[in-house]
Design an enzyme around this catalytic site. Structure first.
Site, PDB file in Angstrom:
ATOM      1  N   ALA A  17      -1.511  -2.062   4.291  1.00  0.00           N
ATOM      2  CA  ALA A  17      -2.132  -0.728   4.386  1.00  0.00           C
ATOM      3  C   ALA A  17      -2.763  -0.393   3.042  1.00  0.00           C
ATOM      4  CB  ALA A  17      -1.078   0.315   4.764  1.00  0.00           C
TER       5      ALA A  17
ATOM      6  N   GLY B  90       0.833  -1.210   0.000  1.00  0.00           N
ATOM      7  CA  GLY B  90       0.000   0.000   0.000  1.00  0.00           C
ATOM      8  C   GLY B  90       0.863   1.254   0.000  1.00  0.00           C
ATOM      9  N   GLY B  91       0.879   1.933  -1.133  1.00  0.00           N
ATOM     10  CA  GLY B  91       1.709   3.143  -1.267  1.00  0.00           C
ATOM     11  C   GLY B  91       0.864   4.390  -1.193  1.00  0.00           C
TER      12      GLY B  91
ATOM     13  N   HIS C  45       9.859  37.159   7.022  1.00  0.00           N
ATOM     14  CA  HIS C  45      11.111  36.593   6.530  1.00  0.00           C
ATOM     15  C   HIS C  45      11.939  36.100   7.714  1.00  0.00           C
ATOM     16  CE1 HIS C  45      14.751  35.999   4.233  1.00  0.00           C
ATOM     17  NE2 HIS C  45      15.406  36.656   5.180  1.00  0.00           N
TER      18      HIS C  45
END
Ligand code: FAD
Length: 468
Positions: free
Chosen positions: A266, A178-179, A442
């Site tokens: 999975a 399962g990827g 920033h």
């Protein structure tokens, strides 16, 4: 004996049920909430919380192994103590579970019942020997791992997302079938703990519902860490093998088998609706077992709602919790909130994470809209450079006519957080220029969003910074 009468019954203590039970009780109702397993459901016990806790340990291990790159010398090679990793995870899970349980037990008007709940009729539920009735019943039974689609599984030992929570050692070679989201999180985590890892995926690419460039970048991230990826695996089958398990993959390229010591399956989720007695209540399910609901999460039977993963309208903690908010607002506040008002959003918590909102570029194109795309590699994000985490990219898709943002994928350091500034503007249905003209801090990853939106171009055309 007549059934014990309540104003409302909640079945399951997932991510919607407990909040709903407490909210209903707060409005003066007498509420019963039933749980057959561990209070807190999947997210708390074998989903989000334990996985993100384990991922945090894996990230520390990864950073420790990279210490030299940052000019930091460690006294020796880092070593992962999986017993301690697991103990840390268990402590956080237990604290969370106990927190939910004591919240429910301590809320006046809420009764927490332990046991499997089953409908006896549209208004009556049985939990063990107890019979309860209520005019309002809320189903929050969640889901579990699918295993039935893999041939040979009954004959080999394997883990699911639940059973792998008991593991306190580093498997020498973990094969993950399962990827997609769950498999990838475990795959990278165990690689960082020290396992050899192979991810086997049936589709031609990882996380196939994402754009091609996202799938390719995730594969690149995995392969750089030494994770083997086998996509296009047709006819996946498991059997005992010389090292422990052997997975037949029948891929177009490479060996037709993968040998590993341990196996994690999975390959998807299924709803816990088969043993609820829904037929006795007349509640309809679709062909995959998901409870059929309308836009306000009402089933076809008046007085019965379904929330969370079991209704097939979401598969995340935040969708389940949002279901609770919708139902509570509609039942208690006289509102008409709807599921279709929400924007799809989720994250893949690999490192770097993928934060997603709205449509993929491919979906936006398929919708027939005229679109503009902004894309910037993380190598051109100074904060990522400073952190030494430059894999991935940011991408935003905009409707060229309305100027609204249609979707975004932020695959990069802090992408799971950065996505929210895009998501909120999408909810406001504001023009992308709102972000473009905003002054950001920033140095942050988010500071590049205005720049990115100043570089929009038609799909396929290379925007100023689209090349890595
Ligand atoms: C490995 C993994 C990682 C995940 N990570 C994330 C993540 O990072 N972020 C995210 O948003 N989502 C994640 N998810 C998904 C998330 O866990 C679920 O979407 C979330 O738990 C919502 O589930 P729910 O509210 O529908 O019910 P659940 O949490 O599944 O709970 C349902 C409860 O109902 C109980 N129950 C079932 N039937 C009955 C019955 N008949 N009687 C009494 N009780 C019953 C169950 O025992 C269970 O406790 C992850 C899932 C997995 C598997």
């Amino acid at each position: 004996m007549p059934p014990d009468r309540y104003d409302a019954i909640v079945i399951g203590t997932g991510q919607a049920g407990p909040s709903l039970a407490v909210r209903l009780a707060g409005s003066g109702m007498r509420v019963a909430i039933a749980e057959r397993g561990s209070v807190g459901g999947t997210c708390v016990n074998n989903g989000c919380i334990p996985t993100k806790t384990l991922i945090a340990s894996a990230a520390v291990a990864h950073t420790a192994f990279r210490a030299g790159e940052y000019g930091v010398a460690l006294p020796g090679a880092p070593r992962v103590d999986m017993k301690k990793v697991k103990a840390r995870k268990d402590a956080i899970v237990e604290q969370t579970r106990e927190g939910v349980a004591s919240w429910l037990r301590g809320t006046p008007g809420v009764t927490l019942l332990e046991g499997q709940a089953r409908f006896e009729s549209p208004r009556e539920i049985r939990v063990g020997d107890a019979r309860l009735s209520a005019e309002r019943i809320f189903i929050n039974v969640g889901g579990r791992a699918v295993t039935s689609t893999i041939a040979g599984l009954p004959d080999v030992p394997y883990w699911t997302n639940s059973s792998i929570m008991g593991v306190d050692f580093v498997p020498p070679h973990l094969v993950v079938i399962g990827g997609s989201y769950v498999g990838l999180e475990f795959g990278q985590m165990y690689r960082r703990f020290g396992s050899q890892v192979t991810v086997v995926e049936m589709s031609p690419r990882l996380i196939a519902r994402e754009d091609q460039d996202v799938s390719a970048a995730v594969r690149d991230i995995f392969e750089r860490e030494g994770i083997a990826v086998r996509t296009g695996a047709k006819c996946i089958a498991a059997e005992k093998g010389p090292a422990g398990v052997r997975i037949r993959v029948d891929c177009e390229e490479g060996s037709p088998v993968v040998d590993g010591t341990h196996l994690l399956v999975a390959v998807g989720r299924q709803p816990n609706t088969g043993d609820l007695g829904l037929e006795k209540a007349g509640v309809a399910v679709d062909k995959r077992g998901y409870i059929v609901v309308d836009d306000e999460l009402k089933t076809g039977v008046p007085g019965i709602w379904a929330l969370g993963d079991c209704n097939g309208r979401g598969a995340f903690t935040h969708t389940s919790y949002n279901d609770y908010e919708i139902v509570a607002a509609n039942v208690l506040d006289g509102e008409h909130r709807r599921v279709s008002d929400r924007i799809e959003t989720y994250a893949l918590f690999i490192d770097p994470p993928l934060g997603r909102a709205g449509m993929t570029e491919e979906k936006a194109l398929a919708s027939g809209r005229k679109i503009l795309v902004g894309k910037r590699p993380m190598t051109k994000v100074k904060r990522a450079v400073e952190k030494g985490e430059t894999l991935g990219f940011m991408k935003v898709v905009v409707d060229a006519d309305s100027k609204e943002i249609l979707g975004a994928a932020i695959l990069g350091v802090t992408g799971d957080e950065v996505i929210h500034s895009i998501l909120d503007v999408m909810y406001a249905r504001a023009s992308y220029t709102l972000i473009q003209r905003a002054m950001h801090i920033h140095p942050t990853v988010s500071e590049l969003l205005p720049t990115l939106l100043g570089e929009l171009a038609p799909p396929g055309a290379k925007s100023v910074s689209a090349t890595a």
